[in-house]
Write a protein that holds these residues in place. Sequence first.
Motif, mmCIF file in Angstrom:
data_model
loop_
_atom_site.group_PDB
_atom_site.id
_atom_site.type_symbol
_atom_site.label_atom_id
_atom_site.label_comp_id
_atom_site.label_asym_id
_atom_site.label_seq_id
_atom_site.Cartn_x
_atom_site.Cartn_y
_atom_site.Cartn_z
ATOM 1 N N TYR A 12 0.860 -1.179 0.000
ATOM 2 C CA TYR A 12 0.000 0.000 0.000
ATOM 3 C C TYR A 12 0.895 1.227 0.000
ATOM 4 N N SER A 13 0.646 2.149 -0.947
ATOM 5 C CA SER A 13 1.476 3.339 -1.036
ATOM 6 C C SER A 13 0.617 4.528 -1.431
ATOM 7 N N GLN A 14 0.637 5.567 -0.612
ATOM 8 C CA GLN A 14 -0.086 6.798 -0.929
ATOM 9 C C GLN A 14 0.918 7.804 -1.478
ATOM 10 N N ASP A 15 0.759 8.186 -2.743
ATOM 11 C CA ASP A 15 1.751 9.044 -3.399
ATOM 12 C C ASP A 15 1.077 9.818 -4.514
ATOM 13 N N GLY A 16 0.069 10.635 -4.150
ATOM 14 C CA GLY A 16 -0.755 11.288 -5.147
ATOM 15 C C GLY A 16 -0.094 12.428 -5.893
ATOM 16 N N LEU A 17 1.021 12.943 -5.391
ATOM 17 C CA LEU A 17 1.649 14.086 -6.054
ATOM 18 C C LEU A 17 3.169 13.954 -5.942
ATOM 19 N N THR A 43 0.768 -3.772 -6.006
ATOM 20 C CA THR A 43 0.903 -2.448 -5.389
ATOM 21 C C THR A 43 -0.411 -1.697 -5.546
ATOM 22 N N VAL A 44 -0.953 -1.280 -4.420
ATOM 23 C CA VAL A 44 -2.170 -0.464 -4.405
ATOM 24 C C VAL A 44 -1.725 0.965 -4.142
ATOM 25 N N SER A 45 -1.876 1.823 -5.137
ATOM 26 C CA SER A 45 -1.302 3.157 -5.062
ATOM 27 C C SER A 45 -2.195 4.145 -5.798
ATOM 28 N N ASP A 46 -2.066 5.429 -5.425
ATOM 29 C CA ASP A 46 -2.844 6.447 -6.125
ATOM 30 C C ASP A 46 -1.972 7.353 -6.975
ATOM 31 N N SER A 47 -0.740 6.939 -7.246
ATOM 32 C CA SER A 47 0.120 7.777 -8.066
ATOM 33 C C SER A 47 -0.473 7.965 -9.455
ATOM 34 N N PRO A 48 -0.599 9.205 -9.918
ATOM 35 C CA PRO A 48 -1.119 9.433 -11.276
ATOM 36 C C PRO A 48 -0.233 8.820 -12.358
#
Length: 424
Positions: A12-17, A43-48
């Motif tokens: 899990y990785s939060q990396d939106g910007l 990988t569950v991530s929100d990277s654009p």
Amino acid sequence: MTMTPEPRLMIYSQDGLGLGHLRRTTLLASAFLAARPGASVLTVSDSPMGQFFSTSPGHDYLKLPSIRKVGPGDWRPVALGMPFADVRELRRKLIRVAAEEFRPDVLLVDHMPHGAMGELVPTLKALPSKVRTVLGLRDIVDAPATVRRRWQVEGAFDALQRYYHDVLVYGCRGVFDVATQYAWPAELGSRVRYCGYVCSPHPSGSPDALRRRYLRGAPESDLVVAMAGGGADGFTLFETLIRAVPALVAERPCRLVVVTGPFLPEAEQKQLRRLARGLPVRLVSTVDNSLNHIRCADLVVSMAGYNTTAEVLRFARRALLVPRKGPSAEQRMRASRFADRGWVRWLPPESLSPEMLAVSMVDALASSKPEVTETPDLDGRDRAVRHLLSPLGDGPRGSALEPLAVNGHQGVGAATTTRSGGRR
């Protein structure tokens, strides 16, 4: 635990910007798969940027709706026009369903034990007891007072206490003691393992050929490479750097390569191109091999993000770091600590001006590489993966497990210590 024939790692990785978390987790996923062919990593991530970095067979991504942090405890959607509460609920459900259907052996949570605004907690509650949960932290998260306050308010400490077996710190205790600085309870501190800094494997290609290309027609010039990670907030540094070029080349013959990053807005890229006309400056948005760009440089000028600084240390390049002003104190803390050890030079962001930057670059280029008494530990990638594999039976195929540093000290059995207390 019985060995899993085809082990599964969920990240899990939060990396939106930005690209930092995505880069680090991709490195760990690739090493995990190299050690256990046939394994699967999700990988569950929100990277654009999604799969911006090349990865290995067996690794796939689930893209969450992107959000970004605009201040402590203040999050906003990046693209969707929905209220943040609705976006958070959608993300929460997607994460939980992914975990239930993927059925990981190990869950590696990058940097936020509770997830953005607590979105990970339902998944942590639902995981079977046999799943090993590991928190991965970069060397510095933020200023101690900020982390203590936000983690207490948002429930991060509670999540860490209840649901995690171990904490892997991608750094060195001597540079920053996470448990002490963030005032962790003693029982949580006992779960910490310091891995060293996570770096990329050795790059392919020749840095010499790249250097010759950039210095064609001026082989005696110095080559300065400037970077700012994804580049979303790199404009101020790049603009100041280009304005500093006339003063720099008046002192030394130089050519500059500025890697703006994929997130630098197009309007700002156009402004930089206008400023660079007639100067020995080459602007590129992205490069195929950023490591060789670091290797071929006489001086790297960059912000003080984790990945770039780790690679600078790995290749022992001269570096001048200019950390971002905020909202996090992370980069300033890293730059000052690295400079204190003689690994880099740094310029505080409030001192950034074309004149000061030119003087700092001239000084850095004229100096010899400093003698350091403390060398950075750069084996974090392999140590972290050995730890992730340790509960899966036989560890990496064909290599022995190396004990991890528990609170900074080597010890046999460090990689197999389990949680005490908690819900499971």
